[in-house]
Design an enzyme around this catalytic site. Sequence first.
Site, PDB file in Angstrom:
ATOM      1  N   ASP A 172      33.668  44.915  38.433  1.00  0.00           N
ATOM      2  CA  ASP A 172      34.359  46.084  38.980  1.00  0.00           C
ATOM      3  C   ASP A 172      33.600  46.684  40.172  1.00  0.00           C
ATOM      4  OD1 ASP A 172      36.602  47.953  38.239  1.00  0.00           O
ATOM      5  OD2 ASP A 172      34.966  49.404  38.182  1.00  0.00           O
ATOM      6  N   HIS A 187      46.267  45.524  37.970  1.00  0.00           N
ATOM      7  CA  HIS A 187      46.521  46.820  37.330  1.00  0.00           C
ATOM      8  C   HIS A 187      46.323  47.988  38.289  1.00  0.00           C
ATOM      9  CE1 HIS A 187      42.257  46.330  37.398  1.00  0.00           C
ATOM     10  NE2 HIS A 187      42.079  47.587  37.016  1.00  0.00           N
ATOM     11  N   ASP A 188      45.824  47.741  39.505  1.00  0.00           N
ATOM     12  CA  ASP A 188      45.623  48.820  40.480  1.00  0.00           C
ATOM     13  C   ASP A 188      46.673  48.796  41.584  1.00  0.00           C
ATOM     14  OD1 ASP A 188      43.272  49.672  39.218  1.00  0.00           O
ATOM     15  OD2 ASP A 188      42.037  48.298  40.396  1.00  0.00           O
ATOM     16  N   ASP A 217      35.527  42.118  31.833  1.00  0.00           N
ATOM     17  CA  ASP A 217      35.395  43.050  32.943  1.00  0.00           C
ATOM     18  C   ASP A 217      34.014  43.691  32.843  1.00  0.00           C
ATOM     19  OD1 ASP A 217      36.220  44.850  35.085  1.00  0.00           O
ATOM     20  OD2 ASP A 217      38.258  44.507  34.378  1.00  0.00           O
ATOM     21  N   GLU A 266      34.910  42.334  42.470  1.00  0.00           N
ATOM     22  CA  GLU A 266      35.919  43.176  43.128  1.00  0.00           C
ATOM     23  C   GLU A 266      35.224  43.964  44.232  1.00  0.00           C
ATOM     24  OE1 GLU A 266      39.088  46.776  42.246  1.00  0.00           O
ATOM     25  OE2 GLU A 266      37.029  46.853  41.504  1.00  0.00           O
TER      26      GLU A 266
HETATM   27  C1  GLC Z   1      38.291  49.299  39.905  1.00  0.00           C
HETATM   28  C2  GLC Z   1      39.282  49.110  38.783  1.00  0.00           C
HETATM   29  C3  GLC Z   1      40.092  50.359  38.655  1.00  0.00           C
HETATM   30  C4  GLC Z   1      39.158  51.491  38.301  1.00  0.00           C
HETATM   31  C5  GLC Z   1      38.018  51.605  39.312  1.00  0.00           C
HETATM   32  C6  GLC Z   1      36.916  52.433  38.756  1.00  0.00           C
HETATM   33  O1  GLC Z   1      38.906  49.443  41.131  1.00  0.00           O
HETATM   34  O2  GLC Z   1      40.059  47.970  38.996  1.00  0.00           O
HETATM   35  O3  GLC Z   1      41.115  50.247  37.707  1.00  0.00           O
HETATM   36  O4  GLC Z   1      39.870  52.691  38.269  1.00  0.00           O
HETATM   37  O5  GLC Z   1      37.449  50.373  39.625  1.00  0.00           O
HETATM   38  O6  GLC Z   1      36.266  51.760  37.720  1.00  0.00           O
END
Ligand code: GLC
Length: 570
Positions: free
Chosen positions: A221, A342-343, A106, A270
Amino acid sequence: MSISEQIQNAPAWWSDAVVYQIYPRSFADSNGDGIGDLGGIRSKLGHLQDLGVDVVWLSPIYASPQADNGYDISDYQAIDPLFGTLEEFDALLADMHSRGIKLVMDLVVNHTSDEHAWFVESAASRTSPKRDWYIWRDGYQGREPNLWRSAFSGPAWSKAPLGISGSTGSTSAEFDDDQYYLHLFAAKQPDLNWENPEVRSAVYEMMNWWLDRGVDGFRMDVINFIAKVQEDLVGDSESAAMGPQIHEYLQEMNARVFAGRDADLITVGEMPGVTVEDAKLFTGADRLELDMVFQFEHVGLDHGDSKFTNLKLDLVDLKRSLSRWQTGLAESGWNSLYLGNHDQPRSVSRFGNDGDYRIEAATLLATILHLHRGTPYIYQGDEIGMTNAGFTAIEQYNDIESVNWFAESIAAGDEPDVLLESLRFRSRDNARTPVQWDTSENAGFTSGTPWIGVNPNSTEINVETDRAAGDRSVFEHYKRLIALRHSSAVVALGDFELLEPEHPTLYAFTRSLGSETLLIVGNFSNDRMDAPLLDSSEARNAPVLLSNYAEAAAGATELRPWEVRVLQLH
Ligand code: GLC
Ligand code: CA
């Protein structure tokens, strides 16, 4: 066609790959402190190899104060002692490679922790050489520089006490006159200033360090957030837009990190809010930006005004959205496919049925997803059909987003019961309870006290029980899906066509490549349903490649609750 043209047109290695996401703190604990760790992952590699996944994406394991479970990094080149050591990491990587599994890290570089040395130095004074590594602005008309809100509640700007590390300092300390720093997430996650070439170089150097160590790529991320529109940073702008420099940054990253490496790497960005048109640019092979992106359209459909409204699936909307992405990226670009991570809440609870038809719904969802064109991502626990946490009290929650939102809403006068009901559907903690390995106490996750509650259904839903369930094993079904993608070019590469788009409970589509066509049909309901499209002689005679009911019922036009079938039409 010349050889080099053939090579250029050959499908990328990851077009038939399946990725498995590990959220380390909830995966497996090897030392009894209640928190999953690298040793725990190492001990479960057999599980992943049996499943047959090609790649693991590992959520952050770097040094971190853990304000957002590791998405707040204080040292990119160290492993947090909670998870292990760099030596253990190297051993894990070697073990994975020897089992033929790649490891994707990540990459969290929109922001760091406020305890990262870069930010401590940046916050120390206006004249610090690293001042410009973060985004500092004077206040605007007696308030924050603009109206952006943090994703975790409150304004996206905070003041840092002079010479003290970010929000860990006491609030009575002397403030650096009127300067605020930007944090699109928590105050403990200051945004890096990507306009500054030194920042970009430092990030590329760090990425190269990990690739030299042998990792196989990055999940990036909120990577579309790195480019800010400079004019928006001061004034009345309300929402953070994606700046146009994003493509330059990604191309530069590609040139300075990935170009010239001969390994089979993978990059996935992402990107909340990304459109199909954007994604075409980000993932077009000739543009040298990213291999694929995580888009959010299909998991945002059910959000009303509040991001915590209860989720209700509208299948027609879901089909429309996913098929638009299938078509939009058919000629150029590539999709990543996911229903959970995980979100997000657990996919079977959100899109399926986590009660009487849990097994059918979990296997149907998996089949529909894995039969789309793109790279499927499996979130840990989905391979046994794990469900939402079912927490009933705010004290059970740990997630900074959920906890802050609850506090902010209570302060605004909302009813606790209503808020708890929303969290029960929507909270990120739904997917963060420990993986349920067996029927023992704490589901075999830890010998100590788990950092977050184990789902009470672990005695019934766990890896050991599921894998022994024969025809009713969700795990076995996933295994077949992965094997099918590995062996079937039409699954990996075939064209997608949605059928009966307006049908409220039928999800039907074909995949075709050359002379081959698959028909996939799924019943998204608790009732039996007649599917006239199964009534052709072609469909009646088609071999069933895969189904989630023990008696395959080939030829029948009726679909049982949450039944899915993959037919080899020709
Ligand atoms: C992304 C991650 C999430 C995190 C956010 C800030 O969306 O997947 O878990 O809280 O970024 O880093
Ligand atoms: Ca541990």
